[in-house]
Design a protein around this motif. Sequence first.
Motif, short mmCIF file in Angstrom:
data_model
loop_
_atom_site.label_atom_id
_atom_site.label_comp_id
_atom_site.label_asym_id
_atom_site.label_seq_id
_atom_site.Cartn_x
_atom_site.Cartn_y
_atom_site.Cartn_z
N ALA A 40 -11.40 -19.05 17.74
CA ALA A 40 -11.52 -19.42 16.27
C ALA A 40 -12.86 -19.75 15.62
O ALA A 40 -13.42 -19.37 14.52
N HIS A 43 -16.40 -16.06 15.17
CA HIS A 43 -16.65 -15.44 14.03
C HIS A 43 -17.69 -15.80 12.87
O HIS A 43 -17.09 -16.79 12.41
N ARG A 46 -16.12 -17.46 9.87
CA ARG A 46 -15.34 -18.71 10.04
C ARG A 46 -16.24 -19.97 10.17
O ARG A 46 -15.97 -21.06 9.71
N HIS A 78 -8.85 -15.66 7.72
CA HIS A 78 -9.91 -16.60 8.46
C HIS A 78 -9.52 -17.94 8.21
O HIS A 78 -9.47 -18.95 9.37
N LEU A 79 -9.11 -18.54 7.22
CA LEU A 79 -8.65 -20.01 6.97
C LEU A 79 -7.35 -20.32 7.76
O LEU A 79 -7.37 -21.37 8.52
N LEU A 82 -8.41 -20.73 11.50
CA LEU A 82 -9.12 -22.07 11.69
C LEU A 82 -7.93 -23.25 11.48
O LEU A 82 -7.95 -24.16 12.44
#
Length: 142
Positions: A40, A43, A46, A78-79, A82
Amino acid sequence: MSSHDAERPDLGTGVSGCCAPKENLCRNAESVALADLFRALGHPVRIGILKEIIARQEACCGEIVGCLPLAQSTVSQHLQVLKESGLLTCEIRGRTCSYRINEAFLAGDDAAGSRLLAEAESFFSQIMTAARTSLQARERQE
């Protein structure tokens, strides 16, 4: 099997000459959870999203999109990563989602999060100790 794997007699056999059984190294719950957390965080987008949310304390996807050169759908993906990792929480407000740092997870109020963060801290401590030991050994040889 890659050429690198061919050099490791313990891979694929379950027998190990110098290493712990691969099940203990790679497949235990702690290693998998730690890898998921690192994935997570692995990247740059992120990391940028986390920094933006930390700076704002809270942000919706549209606000984050405004700070990044990415499409809304990419930021949403991406959210989601996370959020699934436990690093973010999401509160639905009408038609928008407001994202925050998951304080319970990071503060250790969440038992699983606390264990995972302790494991991450221990892992990095081991890496730092190994690096210092290696550096000191190299300096003694010179």
